[in-house]
Scaffold this active site. Structure first.
Site, PDB file in Angstrom:
ATOM      1  N   LEU A   1       0.858  -1.178   0.000  1.00 46.06           N
ATOM      2  CA  LEU A   1       0.000   0.000   0.000  1.00 46.06           C
ATOM      3  C   LEU A   1       0.893   1.227   0.000  1.00 46.06           C
ATOM      4  CD1 LEU A   1      -2.629  -0.938   2.753  1.00 46.06           C
ATOM      5  CD2 LEU A   1      -2.845  -1.200   0.278  1.00 46.06           C
ATOM      6  N   ASP A   2       0.431   2.300  -0.625  1.00 44.43           N
ATOM      7  CA  ASP A   2       1.176   3.554  -0.561  1.00 44.43           C
ATOM      8  C   ASP A   2       1.386   3.951   0.892  1.00 44.43           C
ATOM      9  OD1 ASP A   2       1.164   3.720  -3.304  1.00 44.43           O
ATOM     10  OD2 ASP A   2      -0.573   5.059  -3.398  1.00 44.43           O
ATOM     11  N   ARG A   3       2.441   4.706   1.147  1.00 40.74           N
ATOM     12  CA  ARG A   3       2.732   5.148   2.508  1.00 40.74           C
ATOM     13  C   ARG A   3       1.538   5.887   3.111  1.00 40.74           C
ATOM     14  NH1 ARG A   3       4.507   9.951   4.480  1.00 40.74           N
ATOM     15  NH2 ARG A   3       4.941  10.754   2.391  1.00 40.74           N
TER      16      ARG A   3
END
Length: 550
Positions: free
Chosen positions: A154-156
């Protein structure tokens, strides 16, 4: 589930409410030369790959001997070649992350996987300035897992569910499902405006055009992408909609860019919903993709414009560093005539697979400037380091690597002394310059390691001692730094009294507000051959939710 041993528990750090911080630590960074680096000088590569510090700092740091290539101390004009091993010791300042804990939702020891709920703000893998504040390290150091094998990420800024294998065999099997497209994923997002009642399908191809900023756009040369959107609820009080998102492909920033293209960007997305970057239309319908060669050099913030004009630009190496009669390194002489890509703005688009348009260049430039501003323009305040001689730890020595035929790409070693550090390796001890001089190799050779380290080559030249460029005293640097602060704004958070790190002299940034560390995008449900797993709806998805929109 095993708990972390006492040795693995992070030393307590006093953090502001809502934030989790770790103490700065010395980090021996090791990497192999990447294809895009080959045939380029080290200073050019470092200054285009990383933007945390000024051009002047990177030049000075390299000349101080903190970086080795194949065990030999490198210089700014060292040309990187295939197979080169680059090592560098840095004082790592990890940005704060949310204090919300990582949650283990399910642990299946027999089938060797866990299901976790990741908070927004925490990256999955180590990257950039993050290592200890990453999902992988937290699962190992705080939960006691020996090793984890994330096979998607997942994106940060994105929160939510991840299924993480605990063995290589389970990772291979689950990876095959992701590749085959049989994994079903559902996300929740809160976007701007009233989303349509009917189901919307977006199939625009996506392309990454800037690696540093992680910027993606809709582009015909991009990879195929498909997302299905359905309205859950519209809240008139904030003119925003909660939407269910089902990505059928797994492209970087897919949901964020598709929602932006449709005209309903995620409500608090600092990249894809920002009018100051994209204009009033905020990227709806995509941007112009007509190629352009137009670029411009980095510009200082308004409050530093006069000072930069009078005292020099830390983002430019073409200024005079002193009287050549008193001694000047080869790198200084070359810097006076050779402009590097970051000095001219030509680094924008260097990593893009397609020529960039004028509009795309403008978006990237504005995004970079906003990032600088959010970090208090630290690169333009990057002068305090010049009061310091050494840019490396004086009490830490690193073990030499194993023989050439037993080395791994980016393999690990360790410090021979203790200290607040992590495992890695180096092939030579750092040569720390004295306050009045620096050790610089002759143009045709690199330096051999000092006697404290195991030599890796006998073909070494005797170091030549030359006069270092004029450095500032601590008092002079502090005075100069104090003059570079903007006038106080009564509406902003008060800056910390500590303007720089006393150990590495990094300009420090004010702590962010916790609500600025994540976006309204949450991985809600994953369905695989291992079963179907989901989290609760995030708090920002409840009806009538309000947030700080300043």
């Amino acid at each position: 589930m095993a708990q972390a041993d006492a040795d693995h528990v992070e030393k307590a750090v006093v953090s502001p409410p809502g934030l989790k911080k770790v103490l700065p630590y010395w980090y021996p960074y090791t990497t192999m030369a990447k294809m895009r680096w080959l045939g380029r000088e080290l200073l050019e590569v470092v200054s285009t790959e990383f933007r945390d510090r000024s051009m002047e700092y990177y030049r000075y740091a390299l000349e101080s001997g903190v970086t080795t290539v194949n065990g030999m101390i490198a210089q700014p004009n060292t040309v990187l070649r295939d197979g080169d091993r680059i090592e560098n010791v840095v004082h790592r300042h990890e940005p704060p992350v949310s204090s919300r804990p990582v949650k283990i939702l399910y642990h299946d020891p027999e089938r060797e996987f866990i299901v976790v709920d990741k908070p927004g703000s925490i990256p999955v893998h180590a990257s950039g300035r993050y290592y200890k504040n990453t999902l992988i390290e937290i699962l190992v150091s705080e939960f006691g897992f020996a090793k984890v094998y994330p096979i998607n990420r997942l994106d940060r800024l994105t929160s939510g569910l991840m299924i993480i294998p605990l063995s290589a065999d389970r990772a291979r099997k689950l990876t095959a499902e992701f590749v085959a497209g049989t994994v079903q994923k559902e996300y929740a997002a809160r976007c701007k405006g009233r989303f349509p009642d009917e189901e919307i399908i977006c199939e625009e191809p996506l392309l990454t055009v800037d690696r540093q900023m992680g910027l993606n756009i809709v582009h015909p040369e991009g990879k195929p992408a498909k997302t299905i959107f359905n309205l859950i609820r519209y809240d008139a009080n904030t003119d925003s909609s909660v939407v269910r998102c089902r990505p059928l492909t797994g492209r970087s920033h897919q949901i964020r860019v598709h929602l932006q293209f449709l005209g309903y960007p995620i409500a608090n997305d600092p990249v894809y919903s920002e009018e100051r970057i994209w204009g009033e239309n905020v990227g709806k319908g995509g941007i112009d993709i007509t190629p352009s060669e137009e670029r411009s050099a980095p510009a200082p913030p308004e409050h530093l414009q006069d000072r930069v004009e009078g005292q020099g630009n830390p983002e430019s190496l073409t200024k005079d560093f002193g009287n050549d009669d008193q001694g000047s390194t080869v790198a200084h002489a070359a810097a006076k005539t050779k402009l590097l890509p970051r000095e001219t703005g030509q680094d924008i688009g260097m990593g893009s697979p397609v020529p960039l348009s004028k509009e795309a260049v403008g978006v990237i430039t504005k995004l970079r400037n906003m990032k600088d501003e959010d970090e208090d323009w630290s690169r333009w305040r990057d002068v305090i380091f010049r009061a310091k001689g050494a840019l490396s730890p004086s009490n830490l020595t690193v073990k030499p690597p194993p023989p050439q035929n037993r080395r791994k790409r980016g393999g690990k070693g360790e410090f021979t002394a203790g200290g607040n550090s992590i495992i890695s390796s180096r092939t030579a001890t750092i040569l720390s310059p004295s306050p009045d001089s620096s050790v610089v190799p002759t143009p045709s050779s690199s330096l051999a390691p000092s006697s404290a380290a195991t030599p890796t080559s006998s073909a070494a030249m005797t170091p030549t001692v030359v006069e270092q460029p004029p450095q500032l005293t601590t008092e002079e640097a502090l005075e100069k730094l104090s003059q570079m602060e903007p006038l106080p704004d009564p509406n902003t958070v008060v800056q910390s009294d500590n303007l720089y790190c006393p150990e590495c002299y990094l300009p420090l940034h004010p702590d962010p507000k916790p609500e600025k560390l994540y976006i309204f995008l949450h991985a809600l449900k994953y369905t695989t051959s291992l079963g179907s797993y989901e989290t609760d709806m995030p708090e920002w998805a409840v009806e009538g939710y309000e947030w700080d929109r300043s």
